[in-house]
Design a protein around this motif. Structure first.
Motif, mmCIF file in Angstrom:
data_model
loop_
_atom_site.group_PDB
_atom_site.id
_atom_site.type_symbol
_atom_site.label_atom_id
_atom_site.label_comp_id
_atom_site.label_asym_id
_atom_site.label_seq_id
_atom_site.Cartn_x
_atom_site.Cartn_y
_atom_site.Cartn_z
ATOM 1 N N ALA A 9 49.392 88.228 35.813
ATOM 2 C CA ALA A 9 49.520 88.445 37.256
ATOM 3 C C ALA A 9 48.352 89.285 37.728
ATOM 4 O O ALA A 9 47.946 90.237 37.051
ATOM 5 N N VAL A 10 47.793 88.927 38.863
ATOM 6 C CA VAL A 10 46.691 89.677 39.464
ATOM 7 C C VAL A 10 47.112 90.099 40.862
ATOM 8 O O VAL A 10 47.417 89.254 41.712
ATOM 9 N N ILE A 11 47.160 91.400 41.103
ATOM 10 C CA ILE A 11 47.582 91.926 42.399
ATOM 11 C C ILE A 11 46.336 92.176 43.248
ATOM 12 O O ILE A 11 45.509 93.030 42.943
ATOM 13 N N GLY A 12 46.201 91.404 44.309
ATOM 14 C CA GLY A 12 45.032 91.488 45.177
ATOM 15 C C GLY A 12 44.161 90.257 45.018
ATOM 16 O O GLY A 12 43.769 89.915 43.892
ATOM 17 N N THR A 13 43.862 89.589 46.123
ATOM 18 C CA THR A 13 42.994 88.402 46.065
ATOM 19 C C THR A 13 41.707 88.648 46.838
ATOM 20 O O THR A 13 41.192 87.767 47.525
ATOM 21 N N GLY A 14 41.206 89.864 46.740
ATOM 22 C CA GLY A 14 39.889 90.156 47.287
ATOM 23 C C GLY A 14 38.836 89.655 46.322
ATOM 24 O O GLY A 14 39.082 88.789 45.475
ATOM 25 N N TYR A 15 37.648 90.227 46.427
ATOM 26 C CA TYR A 15 36.528 89.736 45.618
ATOM 27 C C TYR A 15 36.837 89.812 44.125
ATOM 28 O O TYR A 15 36.729 88.823 43.393
ATOM 29 N N VAL A 32 48.968 83.988 38.127
ATOM 30 C CA VAL A 32 49.471 84.029 39.501
ATOM 31 C C VAL A 32 48.782 85.175 40.214
ATOM 32 O O VAL A 32 48.858 86.329 39.778
ATOM 33 N N CYS A 33 48.096 84.864 41.300
ATOM 34 C CA CYS A 33 47.430 85.879 42.117
ATOM 35 C C CYS A 33 48.327 86.196 43.309
ATOM 36 O O CYS A 33 48.777 85.291 44.018
ATOM 37 N N MET A 34 48.580 87.477 43.521
ATOM 38 C CA MET A 34 49.478 87.898 44.585
ATOM 39 C C MET A 34 48.726 88.681 45.652
ATOM 40 O O MET A 34 47.852 89.497 45.347
ATOM 41 N N ASP A 35 49.062 88.427 46.914
ATOM 42 C CA ASP A 35 48.483 89.172 48.021
ATOM 43 C C ASP A 35 49.503 89.194 49.155
ATOM 44 O O ASP A 35 50.263 88.239 49.345
ATOM 45 N N LYS A 36 49.538 90.279 49.920
ATOM 46 C CA LYS A 36 50.486 90.395 51.023
ATOM 47 C C LYS A 36 50.040 89.641 52.271
ATOM 48 O O LYS A 36 50.827 89.468 53.208
ATOM 49 N N ASN A 37 48.791 89.197 52.283
ATOM 50 C CA ASN A 37 48.257 88.459 53.426
ATOM 51 C C ASN A 37 48.675 86.995 53.310
ATOM 52 O O ASN A 37 48.078 86.222 52.563
#
Length: 475
Positions: A9-15, A32-37
């Motif tokens: 799991a990766v929290i944050g889908t920024g750079y 699985v990449c997670m982001d609140k946006n």
């Protein structure tokens, strides 16, 4: 491919998060990449990239189609069954301060605490000050037993524009751990890449790993600032900084990387990381004088570049139109964070210059931070009827610009190359007055004629004002 598929799991889908998660999936892991946006997540599922990074879009689409990569706003869904959870959220400089804003890191830790399974390794991928991992461990440890999870540091060393290749073929992998479980898990994750490419892996204490990232960026920022200051000296003594850098860089103890003179460093890493390192040193009572001078010199250099443009017109650009070619802090990215073009343009505007600007991919982001600028998607259209062209970012489209056509579009043949991206000798042969970084300005008399024309315009302007004043007094 990794020998054993892991759920990651990766929290944050920024750079950092998007590049890292996608490349982990490319190795064969289930990510699985997670982001609140929610808008960003929906876009990623449809193949729309939130950032510009060469090669990343194809990699995302391929791994998403293969089922190895997915995106969600649901943190519980993302971490369910994950052997490793990466925290890759932003750590910007706090507004009005010089230290890193760790609120997103700590928020992620608090939310993860009750969701992760026993035996999970939580890895801080974000760039953070020394001791951040300790705080993350205390936050999660306040909810669950200490022997049911591990906290590690695994800093990234990604250069914008070549981030995918940097991740898939890194110079080194740095792993900071305090227990055997975390070390073994991360070694297993990177094993296939290490085996195939013989990549060095540094396993160290968590605090050392955190410091390595800051130290590396501060050193590179210092190297850039060093060659920029020597460029100023070259201009005064009649030397050429490009030849100087070549002579230095061939020394294996020095190396050629980051010895290219320009308008100063920018981007998302060097400015904030040098400031955060200084704040950390201050907190521990340590003076980092070289880093302090690097930050000050880089800030001053960005302001000085506007003076370099004005010097091409005898110090006065009031009423002139300047075409700025290249806006992002470096080529192959749409990142405008701390881009040298911003203070340059703002200073030119304060001097009375009218700004036209071109960039291949950065216009949308540039428009968010720059006011009163006319943007163009074609460099020649941008240069039309301008009094000078200023090269700020060395995009390939700019490096390969047709000088004959550029001169035809300009009102005056003035070229200020802040990246030494163009052939100065060829430009001079075409009749340009060229001012480059770290080399003497043109001395063929064209500058004098340009200044004379400026002075004649100023004289006409002054005479007109006087005549109007006399006429008004007569009423």
């Amino acid at each position: 491919m990794a020998r054993t598929q892991m759920k990651i799991a990766v929290i944050g889908t920024g750079y950092v998060g998007l590049v890292s998660g996608t490349c982990f999936a490319e190795w064969g892991n289930n990510v699985v990449c997670m982001d609140k946006n929610a808008q960003k997540i929906a876009g990623l599922r449809q193949g729309r990239m939130p950032i510009y990074e060469p090669g990343l879009d194809d990699l995302v689409k391929r791994n998403y189609a293969a089922g190895r990569l997915d995106f969600t706003c649901d943190l519980a869904e993302a971490v369910k069954g994950a052997a490793i959870v990466f925290i890759a959220v932003g750590t910007p400089t706090r507004a009005g301060h010089e230290d890193a804003d760790l609120s997103f890191v700590y928020m992620a830790a608090r939310e993860l605490a009750s969701l992760i399974a026993d035996d999970t390794v939580v890895v801080v991928k974000s760039t953070v000050p020394v001791g951040t991992g300790d705080v993350v461990q205390r936050i999660i440890g306040s909810v669950r037993k200490a022997d049911t999870f591990s906290i590690a540091s695994n800093p990234e060393f990604l250069r914008e524009g070549v981030a995918v290749s940097d991740f898939l073929a890194p110079d080194r992998v740095v792993i900071g751990v305090e227990d055997e479980r975390a070390g073994k898990r991360l070694i297993e994750l990177y094993e296939s890449m290490v085996t195939l490419q013989n990549t060095p892996v540094i396993i160290t204490m968590r605090r050392t790993a955190e410091l390595i990232k800051y130290a590396a960026n501060a050193f590179l920022a210092t190297k850039i600032t060093f060659i920029n200051e020597l460029a100023d000296l070259c201009e005064q003594v009649g030397s050429n900084v490009s030849d100087l850098a070549l002579g230095m860089g061939l020394d294996k103890r020095i190396g050629a990387s980051f010895l290219t003179a320009g308008p100063g460093y920018g981007g998302s890493c060097f400015p904030k990381d040098t400031l955060a390192l200084l704040r950390t040193a201050e907190d521990y009572g340590v003076t980092l004088g070289i880093v302090e001078e690097t930050v000050a010199a880089n800030d001053a250099r960005k302001r000085r570049m506007a003076l370099k443009v004005a010097e091409a017109f005898g110090g006065d650009i009031d009423g002139l139109t300047i075409a700025v070619l290249g806006l992002t802090f470096k080529p192959d990215t749409d990142d405008m964070r701390d881009a040298p073009s911003v203070p340059l343009i703002e200073a030119l505007q304060r001097m009375g210059g009218r700004i036209r600007a071109y960039d291949p991919v950065g216009i949308e982001n540039a428009a968010k931070v720059l006011d009163g600028v006319d943007f163009f998607e074609d460099p020649y259209e941008c240069a039309w009827n301008a009094d000078a062209a200023v090269i700020v970012t060395e995009w390939e489209t700019i490096k390969k610009i047709d000088l004959v056509q550029l001169k035809h579009h300009l009102r005056q043949p003035v070229l200020i190359d802040l990246r030494n991206a163009l052939d100065a000798d060829a430009a001079e042969e075409l009749g340009f007055h060229i001012s480059a970084v770290g080399r003497p300005a043109s001395t063929d008399g064209s500058l004098q004629e340009i200044v004379k024309r400026r002075d004649r315009r100023q004289a006409v302007k002054t005479e007109t004002v006087e005549l109007v004043s006399i006429a008004m007094r007569g009423k």
